[in-house]
Motif scaffolding. Structure first.
Motif, PDB file in Angstrom:
ATOM      1  N   VAL A  93      74.406 -10.673  18.926  1.00  0.00           N
ATOM      2  CA  VAL A  93      75.283 -11.672  18.333  1.00  0.00           C
ATOM      3  C   VAL A  93      75.692 -11.204  16.944  1.00  0.00           C
ATOM      4  CG1 VAL A  93      75.521 -14.150  17.893  1.00  0.00           C
ATOM      5  CG2 VAL A  93      73.715 -13.328  19.408  1.00  0.00           C
ATOM      6  N   ALA A  94      76.987 -10.937  16.794  1.00  0.00           N
ATOM      7  CA  ALA A  94      77.469 -10.553  15.474  1.00  0.00           C
ATOM      8  C   ALA A  94      77.618 -11.816  14.624  1.00  0.00           C
ATOM      9  CB  ALA A  94      78.808  -9.851  15.609  1.00  0.00           C
ATOM     10  N   ILE A  95      77.363 -11.692  13.320  1.00  0.00           N
ATOM     11  CA  ILE A  95      77.587 -12.838  12.430  1.00  0.00           C
ATOM     12  C   ILE A  95      79.102 -13.055  12.354  1.00  0.00           C
ATOM     13  CG2 ILE A  95      77.222 -13.755  10.108  1.00  0.00           C
ATOM     14  CD1 ILE A  95      74.956 -11.686   9.800  1.00  0.00           C
ATOM     15  N   PRO A  96      79.576 -14.281  12.602  1.00  0.00           N
ATOM     16  CA  PRO A  96      81.024 -14.473  12.588  1.00  0.00           C
ATOM     17  C   PRO A  96      81.595 -14.289  11.181  1.00  0.00           C
ATOM     18  CG  PRO A  96      79.870 -16.588  12.776  1.00  0.00           C
ATOM     19  CD  PRO A  96      78.826 -15.509  12.876  1.00  0.00           C
ATOM     20  N   GLY A  97      82.862 -13.879  11.129  1.00  0.00           N
ATOM     21  CA  GLY A  97      83.535 -13.748   9.833  1.00  0.00           C
ATOM     22  C   GLY A  97      83.078 -12.520   9.078  1.00  0.00           C
ATOM     23  N   GLY A  98      83.469 -12.451   7.813  1.00  0.00           N
ATOM     24  CA  GLY A  98      83.113 -11.283   7.000  1.00  0.00           C
ATOM     25  C   GLY A  98      82.661 -11.723   5.619  1.00  0.00           C
ATOM     26  N   ILE A  99      82.122 -10.773   4.894  1.00  0.00           N
ATOM     27  CA  ILE A  99      81.602 -11.040   3.548  1.00  0.00           C
ATOM     28  C   ILE A  99      82.794 -11.304   2.607  1.00  0.00           C
ATOM     29  CG2 ILE A  99      81.559  -8.685   2.660  1.00  0.00           C
ATOM     30  CD1 ILE A  99      78.599  -9.114   1.989  1.00  0.00           C
ATOM     31  N   PRO A 100      82.760 -12.359   1.799  1.00  0.00           N
ATOM     32  CA  PRO A 100      83.916 -12.633   0.935  1.00  0.00           C
ATOM     33  C   PRO A 100      83.989 -11.660  -0.248  1.00  0.00           C
ATOM     34  CG  PRO A 100      82.171 -14.235   0.521  1.00  0.00           C
ATOM     35  CD  PRO A 100      81.682 -13.356   1.637  1.00  0.00           C
ATOM     36  N   ALA A 101      85.196 -11.361  -0.682  1.00  0.00           N
ATOM     37  CA  ALA A 101      85.368 -10.552  -1.895  1.00  0.00           C
ATOM     38  C   ALA A 101      84.853 -11.374  -3.080  1.00  0.00           C
ATOM     39  CB  ALA A 101      86.836 -10.220  -2.086  1.00  0.00           C
ATOM     40  N   ALA A 102      84.458 -10.661  -4.136  1.00  0.00           N
ATOM     41  CA  ALA A 102      83.833 -11.338  -5.279  1.00  0.00           C
ATOM     42  C   ALA A 102      84.711 -12.475  -5.826  1.00  0.00           C
ATOM     43  CB  ALA A 102      83.518 -10.321  -6.365  1.00  0.00           C
ATOM     44  N   ALA A 103      86.023 -12.259  -5.833  1.00  0.00           N
ATOM     45  CA  ALA A 103      86.924 -13.287  -6.391  1.00  0.00           C
ATOM     46  C   ALA A 103      86.936 -14.551  -5.527  1.00  0.00           C
ATOM     47  CB  ALA A 103      88.338 -12.717  -6.507  1.00  0.00           C
ATOM     48  N   ASP A 104      86.472 -14.428  -4.270  1.00  0.00           N
ATOM     49  CA  ASP A 104      86.514 -15.571  -3.344  1.00  0.00           C
ATOM     50  C   ASP A 104      85.136 -16.139  -3.017  1.00  0.00           C
ATOM     51  OD1 ASP A 104      89.264 -15.096  -3.134  1.00  0.00           O
ATOM     52  OD2 ASP A 104      88.940 -13.583  -1.574  1.00  0.00           O
ATOM     53  N   TRP A 105      84.119 -15.785  -3.817  1.00  0.00           N
ATOM     54  CA  TRP A 105      82.793 -16.333  -3.529  1.00  0.00           C
ATOM     55  C   TRP A 105      82.849 -17.856  -3.561  1.00  0.00           C
ATOM     56  CZ3 TRP A 105      79.716 -12.812  -7.446  1.00  0.00           C
ATOM     57  CH2 TRP A 105      79.509 -11.550  -6.861  1.00  0.00           C
ATOM     58  N   PRO A 106      82.311 -18.506  -2.518  1.00  0.00           N
ATOM     59  CA  PRO A 106      82.309 -19.972  -2.522  1.00  0.00           C
ATOM     60  C   PRO A 106      81.433 -20.515  -3.661  1.00  0.00           C
ATOM     61  CG  PRO A 106      81.668 -19.080  -0.363  1.00  0.00           C
ATOM     62  CD  PRO A 106      81.685 -17.934  -1.329  1.00  0.00           C
ATOM     63  N   THR A 107      81.699 -21.749  -4.085  1.00  0.00           N
ATOM     64  CA  THR A 107      80.886 -22.315  -5.180  1.00  0.00           C
ATOM     65  C   THR A 107      79.495 -22.728  -4.700  1.00  0.00           C
ATOM     66  OG1 THR A 107      82.004 -24.380  -4.739  1.00  0.00           O
ATOM     67  CG2 THR A 107      82.700 -23.183  -6.711  1.00  0.00           C
ATOM     68  N   GLY A 108      79.381 -23.149  -3.444  1.00  0.00           N
ATOM     69  CA  GLY A 108      78.058 -23.494  -2.897  1.00  0.00           C
ATOM     70  C   GLY A 108      77.336 -22.242  -2.463  1.00  0.00           C
ATOM     71  N   CYS A 109      76.612 -22.331  -1.370  1.00  0.00           N
ATOM     72  CA  CYS A 109      75.953 -21.145  -0.828  1.00  0.00           C
ATOM     73  C   CYS A 109      77.023 -20.159  -0.385  1.00  0.00           C
ATOM     74  CB  CYS A 109      75.073 -21.537   0.362  1.00  0.00           C
ATOM     75  SG  CYS A 109      74.457 -20.088   1.252  1.00  0.00           S
ATOM     76  N   ARG A 110      76.891 -18.915  -0.812  1.00  0.00           N
ATOM     77  CA  ARG A 110      77.942 -17.921  -0.490  1.00  0.00           C
ATOM     78  C   ARG A 110      77.977 -17.587   0.994  1.00  0.00           C
ATOM     79  NH1 ARG A 110      76.950 -14.439  -6.016  1.00  0.00           N
ATOM     80  NH2 ARG A 110      77.527 -16.211  -7.313  1.00  0.00           N
ATOM     81  N   PHE A 111      76.878 -17.844   1.693  1.00  0.00           N
ATOM     82  CA  PHE A 111      76.830 -17.546   3.120  1.00  0.00           C
ATOM     83  C   PHE A 111      77.269 -18.749   3.962  1.00  0.00           C
ATOM     84  CE2 PHE A 111      74.311 -16.850   7.140  1.00  0.00           C
ATOM     85  CZ  PHE A 111      75.074 -15.783   7.603  1.00  0.00           C
ATOM     86  N   ALA A 112      77.408 -19.917   3.339  1.00  0.00           N
ATOM     87  CA  ALA A 112      77.674 -21.166   4.083  1.00  0.00           C
ATOM     88  C   ALA A 112      78.840 -21.064   5.071  1.00  0.00           C
ATOM     89  CB  ALA A 112      77.882 -22.329   3.115  1.00  0.00           C
ATOM     90  N   PRO A 113      79.983 -20.457   4.696  1.00  0.00           N
ATOM     91  CA  PRO A 113      81.105 -20.436   5.648  1.00  0.00           C
ATOM     92  C   PRO A 113      80.803 -19.683   6.947  1.00  0.00           C
ATOM     93  CG  PRO A 113      81.848 -19.891   3.430  1.00  0.00           C
ATOM     94  CD  PRO A 113      80.354 -19.892   3.388  1.00  0.00           C
ATOM     95  N   ARG A 114      79.765 -18.848   6.957  1.00  0.00           N
ATOM     96  CA  ARG A 114      79.440 -18.064   8.156  1.00  0.00           C
ATOM     97  C   ARG A 114      78.136 -18.518   8.809  1.00  0.00           C
ATOM     98  NH1 ARG A 114      79.249 -11.967   6.380  1.00  0.00           N
ATOM     99  NH2 ARG A 114      79.575 -11.608   8.609  1.00  0.00           N
ATOM    100  N   CYS A 115      77.501 -19.526   8.232  1.00  0.00           N
ATOM    101  CA  CYS A 115      76.131 -19.861   8.616  1.00  0.00           C
ATOM    102  C   CYS A 115      76.090 -20.878   9.757  1.00  0.00           C
ATOM    103  CB  CYS A 115      75.391 -20.414   7.403  1.00  0.00           C
ATOM    104  SG  CYS A 115      73.666 -20.802   7.739  1.00  0.00           S
ATOM    105  N   GLY A 116      75.309 -20.578  10.786  1.00  0.00           N
ATOM    106  CA  GLY A 116      75.167 -21.486  11.931  1.00  0.00           C
ATOM    107  C   GLY A 116      74.308 -22.701  11.607  1.00  0.00           C
TER     108      GLY A 116
END
Ligand SMILES: Nc1ncnc2c1ncn2[C@@H]1O[C@H](COP(=O)(O)OP(=O)(O)OP(=O)(O)O)[C@@H](O)[C@H]1O
Ligand SMILES: [Mg+2]
Length: 349
Positions: free
Chosen positions: A288-311
């Motif tokens: 199972v590949a982790i969906p999506g990709g690592i965000p560029a530094a300028a686009d790091w989310p304000t909450g948990c940086r892994f949240a958008p990809r986290c199951g």
């Protein structure tokens, strides 16, 4: 969650009883961007004990190389700056020393090998001359002694017919052999820390296994500490005692290797484990590949940086607060839900 002994806890990293050889704290690195200085490594802390092997693992762009180059004192040379934090080597904060000191340290204290060994070697000089030059500069040996050291080092890295091959040029060596020569060059000055940045990624699988064996042998013979950078958890499984997992410029998890593999505490670590083939273990399971990709530094989310990809994301929690690094029984993890999750590691011991 499993409780482990104090000894294992100590080997999990921060909080090591004796002073570590390398002690990185709150390391924060910036590069210039159109909008000003952009943070790309953000508050990274980890230790490497004398003789210990530590893996720095994470997907492409997570900040592994930028962190390693900082330890080598090469941040400014790559156009960046250390905005905050310290890099203590043998008790001295290297962020405060002069470039002259760094140059000395880069030979005798620590050395680094890279992914493309052929690019690190000068095609115009024999491999012997290149190793000899390095030991003459750093150890002050005369020409004859330096050449003898070059042969000795080629033998140490298991290059057959070392006496003859020492007079050959890099183009006569295969990729795996060039990596051995690079390792010989770095080890010739007796460093206490070897940083290996994806040293086997460009090599085919059998050569890769031999280089990993060589690194293990060298550690046993010389006691050199190893900071092994890789995007591949499978590669570090055999080699490293401790694993530091990086994601989007920060550390997601830091624990003893066995803990990371069998009891991951961060969903990102668990995701990395699920995406590696384990012959005989998960042959019946779809990778199972982790969906999506690592965000560029300028686009790091304000909450948990892994949240958008986290199951395991909890809306209203994970996407709001930026998780601090938290102590867990196995080491440390940066996840707001770490207490509630029962994550899947490698299934069989
Ligand atoms: N010289 C530089 N100038 C500007 N940004 C940089 C520079 N070097 C690295 N970066 C940025 O820093 C971030 C981390 O890069 P780094 O090379 O450390 O990743 P990595 O984890 O080593 O990835 P990989 O597995 O691909 O080697 C990336 O977003 C990258 O674009
Ligand atoms: Mg890299």
């Amino acid at each position: 969650m499993v409780t482990i002994s104090d000894d294992t806890r100590t080997s999990a990293g921060l909080g090591t009883k004796s002073e570590p050889l390398l002690r990185v704290r709150d390391l924060t690195i910036e590069f210039p961007s159109a909008g000003g200085w952009q943070t790309t490594v953000d508050g990274v802390s980890f230790d490497v004990g004398a003789g210990e092997s530590v893996a720095l693992v994470g997907e492409s762009g997570s900040g592994k190389t930028v962190s390693s180059l900082a330890v080598m004192g090469l941040t400014a040379a790559t156009g960046g700056r250390i905005a905050r934090g310290s890099i203590e080597f043998d008790g001295r904060d290297l962020t405060k020393v002069h470039e002259r000191e760094w140059r000395k340290l880069r030979g005798r204290g620590m050395g680094m090998i890279f992914q493309q060994p052929i690019r690190s070697l000068n095609p115009a000089y024999t491999v012997g001359d290149q190793i000899a030059e390095s030991v003459r500069k750093h150890l002050g040996l005369d020409r004859k002694a330096a050449m003898a050291r070059a042969v000795e080092m080629l033998e140490l890295v298991q290059i057959p017919r070392a006496k003859e091959r020492v007079t050959e040029y890099p183009h006569a060596f295969s990729g795996g052999m060039c990596q051995r020569v690079m390792i010989a060059m770095v080890m010739a000055c007796n460093p206490r820390l070897l940083i290996a940045d994806e040293p086997t990624t460009a090599l085919d699988v059998t050569v890769q296994a031999k280089i990993l064996d060589l690194l293990r042998d060298l550690q046993e013979q010389t006691g050199v500490a190893l900071l092994f950078v890789s995007h591949d958890l499978a590669v570090v499984a055999e080699l490293c005692e401790r694993v530091v997992v990086m994601y989007a410029g920060e550390i997601a998890e830091n624990a003893a290797a066995e803990e990371v593999f069998f009891r991951p505490q961060h969903p990102y670590t668990s995701g990395l484990l699920a995406s590696i083939p384990q012959p005989g273990l998960n042959a019946d399971r779809r990778l199972v590949a982790i969906p999506g990709g690592i965000p560029a530094a300028a686009d790091w989310p304000t909450g948990c940086r892994f949240a958008p990809r986290c199951g395991h994301v909890t809306p209203g929690v994970c996407d709001v607060g930026h998780p601090p690094m938290a102590s867990v029984p196995t080491g440390e993890a940066r996840c707001l839900r770490v207490q509630d999750l029962d994550l899947q590691g490698v299934s069989v011991r």
